[in-house]
Design an enzyme around this catalytic site. Sequence first.
Site, PDB file in Angstrom:
ATOM      1  N   GLU A   1       0.835  -1.214   0.000  1.00  0.00           N
ATOM      2  CA  GLU A   1       0.000   0.000   0.000  1.00  0.00           C
ATOM      3  C   GLU A   1       0.862   1.254   0.000  1.00  0.00           C
ATOM      4  O   GLU A   1       0.562   2.236  -0.668  1.00  0.00           O
ATOM      5  CB  GLU A   1      -0.948   0.017   1.215  1.00  0.00           C
ATOM      6  CG  GLU A   1      -1.982  -1.105   1.247  1.00  0.00           C
ATOM      7  CD  GLU A   1      -3.122  -0.928   0.245  1.00  0.00           C
ATOM      8  OE1 GLU A   1      -3.105   0.028  -0.542  1.00  0.00           O
ATOM      9  OE2 GLU A   1      -4.033  -1.781   0.257  1.00  0.00           O
TER      10      GLU A   1
ATOM     11  N   ARG B   1       0.601   3.754  -3.185  1.00  0.00           N
ATOM     12  CA  ARG B   1      -0.081   5.024  -2.901  1.00  0.00           C
ATOM     13  C   ARG B   1       0.901   6.166  -2.684  1.00  0.00           C
ATOM     14  O   ARG B   1       0.713   7.264  -3.187  1.00  0.00           O
ATOM     15  CB  ARG B   1      -0.975   4.888  -1.668  1.00  0.00           C
ATOM     16  CG  ARG B   1      -2.078   3.865  -1.835  1.00  0.00           C
ATOM     17  CD  ARG B   1      -3.038   3.911  -0.657  1.00  0.00           C
ATOM     18  NE  ARG B   1      -3.884   2.732  -0.627  1.00  0.00           N
ATOM     19  CZ  ARG B   1      -5.171   2.738  -0.280  1.00  0.00           C
ATOM     20  NH1 ARG B   1      -5.756   3.857   0.076  1.00  0.00           N
ATOM     21  NH2 ARG B   1      -5.873   1.629  -0.260  1.00  0.00           N
TER      22      ARG B   1
ATOM     23  N   ASP C   1      -5.679  -9.554  -8.103  1.00  0.00           N
ATOM     24  CA  ASP C   1      -5.873  -8.559  -9.178  1.00  0.00           C
ATOM     25  C   ASP C   1      -4.633  -7.928  -9.813  1.00  0.00           C
ATOM     26  O   ASP C   1      -4.302  -8.169 -10.977  1.00  0.00           O
ATOM     27  CB  ASP C   1      -6.833  -7.458  -8.690  1.00  0.00           C
ATOM     28  CG  ASP C   1      -6.485  -6.862  -7.314  1.00  0.00           C
ATOM     29  OD1 ASP C   1      -5.465  -7.234  -6.727  1.00  0.00           O
ATOM     30  OD2 ASP C   1      -7.261  -6.009  -6.830  1.00  0.00           O
TER      31      ASP C   1
ATOM     32  N   GLU D   1     -12.264   0.830  -9.939  1.00  0.00           N
ATOM     33  CA  GLU D   1     -11.909  -0.076 -11.043  1.00  0.00           C
ATOM     34  C   GLU D   1     -12.799   0.065 -12.275  1.00  0.00           C
ATOM     35  O   GLU D   1     -12.309  -0.006 -13.405  1.00  0.00           O
ATOM     36  CB  GLU D   1     -11.925  -1.538 -10.567  1.00  0.00           C
ATOM     37  CG  GLU D   1     -10.802  -1.897  -9.608  1.00  0.00           C
ATOM     38  CD  GLU D   1     -11.005  -1.332  -8.201  1.00  0.00           C
ATOM     39  OE1 GLU D   1     -12.156  -0.996  -7.844  1.00  0.00           O
ATOM     40  OE2 GLU D   1     -10.006  -1.216  -7.457  1.00  0.00           O
TER      41      GLU D   1
HETATM   42  C1  DMJ Z   1      -6.440   0.683  -4.691  1.00  0.00           C
HETATM   43  O1  DMJ Z   1      -5.565   0.863  -3.652  1.00  0.00           O
HETATM   44  C2  DMJ Z   1      -5.769   0.039  -5.882  1.00  0.00           C
HETATM   45  O2  DMJ Z   1      -6.517   0.282  -7.039  1.00  0.00           O
HETATM   46  C3  DMJ Z   1      -5.571  -1.443  -5.692  1.00  0.00           C
HETATM   47  O3  DMJ Z   1      -5.067  -2.049  -6.846  1.00  0.00           O
HETATM   48  C4  DMJ Z   1      -6.881  -2.095  -5.338  1.00  0.00           C
HETATM   49  N1  DMJ Z   1      -7.528  -1.464  -4.215  1.00  0.00           N
HETATM   50  C5  DMJ Z   1      -7.668  -0.031  -4.224  1.00  0.00           C
HETATM   51  C6  DMJ Z   1      -8.884   0.485  -4.960  1.00  0.00           C
HETATM   52  O4  DMJ Z   1      -9.971  -0.306  -4.981  1.00  0.00           O
END
Ligand code: DMJ
Length: 471
Positions: free
Chosen positions: A105, A109, A236, A373
Amino acid sequence: DQLKSTVPVKTIEFSAPRNERQIAVRDATRHAWKAYKAYAWGNDEVKPISKKPSLWFGLGLTIVDSIDTLYIMNMVEEYMDAREWISTSFDIDSPSLDKFNSHFEITIRVLGGLLSAYHLSADPIFLKRAVELGDRLLINFNTASGLPLAEINIKRKTASGYRWTSDASTSEVGSVQLEMRDLSRCTGDKKYETAADRSSNVLHGESKKDGLVPIFISPLTGHFSGGVVSFGARGDSYYEYLLKQWLQTGQTKQMFWEDWIECIGGVQKHLWRHSYPQQFWFVGELLSMSSFSPKMDHLACFLAGNLALGWHFQRNLTYLLDMAKNLTTTCYEMYRKHETGLSPEITYFNIDPSSNDDLVIRDNDAQNLLRPEFIESLYYMYYLTNDRKYQEWGWKIFESFEKYTRVPDGGYTTIDDVVHKDNVRPRDKMESFFLAETLKYFYLLFDDTNLFPFDKWIFNTEAHPLPIYKF
Ligand code: DMJ
């Protein structure tokens, strides 16, 4: 109100919003930012209902995650406030960071936000901060396998697994490479890219089921563990980054393309089914590597845009675009179907021909977390097909967010229930990715020309644009 003065050499000129819809998105961003600034400045996130700060990393998360959005939307004053905070108060030795946080994260981020702000503005302060942080994040790659450990105490410079298992999530170890590689390309210091490449090679070398992999992996042994396969939580962005790493490196590293196209074949073979009676195509999951579950997380809606992006670079593979279009239609249905016009977190698809309801929502899955998404996929679909219906769909969803998640004087809140419009039950949380991703993709979707041509830019999984390198 152009971004000029204190920002040295810009790589891109951004202009004010060009139409009513972009103005509405910029106003929404202003509303969200204002609440964060008033009630949580310098903290990670704002709680929109109780109007209190909320701590996660201890690193001013909303500021760093949103700054490129502010830049792109030409929100000069807000951008300058954010830049000032990053210049004077972003401190990786602060006591607030003396705790274990997610390595993934923080990479996507915070490091992603800093790098992207650097590329857009060319302001050296962002690269300086990115290097400070990147040097700490590198510590996690120091494992027997080369895969990063899941957690990091940034202040104490120590890495650790999760408290509950030494395994890490596949999506997490598989989607930190764009950022580390970019840091090397910006600084000329190879160490970050070397760590990224080593971890990518481990993932490439492991055996797979037609390109599909379990959602857990051990950084100690380098082997996958368990038997759940998902394009949603914990799976994902591993798949997303295969394609994007191939693009980032100027299509020179064939292993990324091979792994990506193989996993799409795996999707077709094992996960791609349609519902009854209306035939919505969706991507399900595997349990024990073989038993099919018709469950799809909203997170998996990223795959529509990812498929379309892959098709753009191999246009003879028309099945990629067909799948992208079908999945986009399905994800839109996940919004359209419900009273609020918003999607739940998880949808089950009916695969029984004798049963009537295509989409089934369980009570515990009905929440909407302001996730990006599907808006991300609409952005790709619009620019890659020129079909305006994707903008129209996006606008309907934007209106639903305005109606059911906007809090007067508080920003936007996640809600518990998209199914009953009279009882949405606000959760009192505004995720930083709402500004970093959801609002940014709305703004880009409603533009007339693509500010980030797909042969020059890729977006990391947190929607932070990074340049493509031709070597
Ligand atoms: C975000 O931090 C990123 O897009 C990650 O890949 C998936 N979760 C969140 C948004 O849903």
